[in-house]
Design a protein around this motif. Structure first.
Motif, PDB file in Angstrom:
ATOM      1  N   VAL A 123       0.684  -0.992  -0.280  1.00 46.60           N
ATOM      2  CA  VAL A 123       0.010   0.009  -0.496  1.00 46.60           C
ATOM      3  C   VAL A 123       0.800   1.166  -0.044  1.00 46.60           C
ATOM      4  O   VAL A 123       1.742   1.171   1.223  1.00 46.60           O
ATOM      5  N   GLN A 130      -3.480   1.005  -3.326  1.00 42.04           N
ATOM      6  CA  GLN A 130      -2.541  -0.511  -4.061  1.00 42.04           C
ATOM      7  C   GLN A 130      -2.975  -0.792  -4.997  1.00 42.04           C
ATOM      8  O   GLN A 130      -4.025  -1.068  -5.370  1.00 42.04           O
ATOM      9  N   ARG A 153      -6.997   1.607   0.226  1.00 41.76           N
ATOM     10  CA  ARG A 153      -6.773   1.577   1.379  1.00 41.76           C
ATOM     11  C   ARG A 153      -7.264   2.477   3.130  1.00 41.76           C
ATOM     12  O   ARG A 153      -6.448   1.526   4.191  1.00 41.76           O
TER      13      ARG A 153
END
Length: 324
Positions: A123, A130, A153
């Motif tokens: 990430v 990501q 994320r």
């Protein structure tokens, strides 16, 4: 019953043999590190494992790489030093500094499942995005399916478009289709959006604009940047170099919103550098949600590029018919 059993067993054996045609192994990458190579004997694809996600080679075994490699190039950003490296990458559109330029110089997670390789980046610490790239080689022929996936994320909604950018090997020409011609009597409304940047100059000799195609060729002697974007409902774009034709196929969604004033295809060059780009729909991602975009690649050899649009149309038509 015995005959039926023999037929079933034979069919399964043939199916297994077809899948086995794709060989997956590890080979040295351009520069440093190891690449995962997929080959079916007709074409080979190399994906990097030490950086990326990146596809760094697509070509006929022993032949030229249609993808470019520019490791000496770098851009300093507030997020660190970003390097294009070369080949095909996944970015976040609309373009923004520094969000789009988050460095991807670290190893990626690599998973191999049959003839599909999945590359998963950690990430991005500042964007919360990501990036996941999947590469699937067809059992036979030159077909490669490239899946692009942006996963949110972070803890907040973000608006993104998956952006597939392919740095091509220099010395060729990008070919984009125009929308089909219709007379003023039959078509009163516009059929395409075209986006230009502040540095776009359509009088530059690198452009060739005709009724059927829009072409942009590279010229190492001309350092100035040129770029254009189009709303491409024809669903393909191509790059021609040294008798080889690289074709991308991708889908247009009538109900979708696209970035950069509504375009899904972009072409860029500066000096020897050239990039063929496609974009997915612009979406608002909730935390944990993903945006996806797919390209389908094809490669042809011994293809000429005639100067006139009519002749080029006749040359491309039989090849494009094999990519639908």
């Amino acid at each position: 019953m015995r005959s039926l059993l023999i037929v079933v067993v034979t069919s399964l054996a043939l199916a297994s043999s077809a899948v086995a045609e794709v060989k997956v192994d590890r080979v040295p990458c351009p520069g440093d590190g190891q690449c995962v190579r997929l080959t079916n004997g007709t074409v080979e694809v190399l994906v990097a494992t030490a950086i990326g996600p990146r596809i760094v080679r697509y070509g006929f075994p022993g032949g030229d790489n249609l993808l470019g490699w520019v490791p000496e190039t770098s851009v300093k950003t507030d997020l660190g030093v970003w390097r294009p490296w070369g080949g095909h990458r996944l970015w976040i559109a609309p373009e923004h500094m520094p969000r789009s330029y988050s460095p991807d110089n670290d190893p990626v997670d690599v998973q191999v499942n049959g003839r599909t390789v999945t590359l998963t980046q950690t990430v991005e610490p500042r964007t919360g995005i990501q990036k996941i790239l999947t590469v699937t080689l067809a059992d036979t022929g030159t077909g490669v399916t490239v899946g692009h996936r942006l996963v949110n994320r972070s803890l907040w909604d973000v608006q993104v478009s998956p952006w597939g950018l392919t740095i091509m090997n220099t010395g060729g020409t990008i070919i984009l289709p125009q929308e089909p011609y219709a007379s003023h009597d039959d078509a009163l409304l516009p059929v395409r959006a075209m986006t230009m940047w502040a540095y776009t100059d359509l009088s530059d000799p690198r452009w060739q604009i005709g009724p059927k195609f829009l072409r942009l060729r590279t010229d190492a002697a001309r350092a100035g940047s040129q770029k254009v974007g189009i709303a491409n409902r024809q669903g393909w774009a191509a790059y021609h170099r040294n008798g080889q034709l690289f074709v991308k196929r991708y889908d247009w969604q009538d109900t979708a919103t696209y970035p950069d004033f509504g375009v899904n295809t972009e072409a860029y060059t500066a000096g020897a550098f050239v990039e063929l780009e496609t974009l997915g729909a612009l979406v608002l991602l909730a935390p944990g949600a993903a945006a996806t975009h797919e390209e389908r690649w094809y490669l042809f050899k011994d293809v000429q590029q005639p100067p006139t649009d009519d002749a080029l149309h006749a040359t491309l038509a039989p090849h494009l018919s094999q990519t639908r």
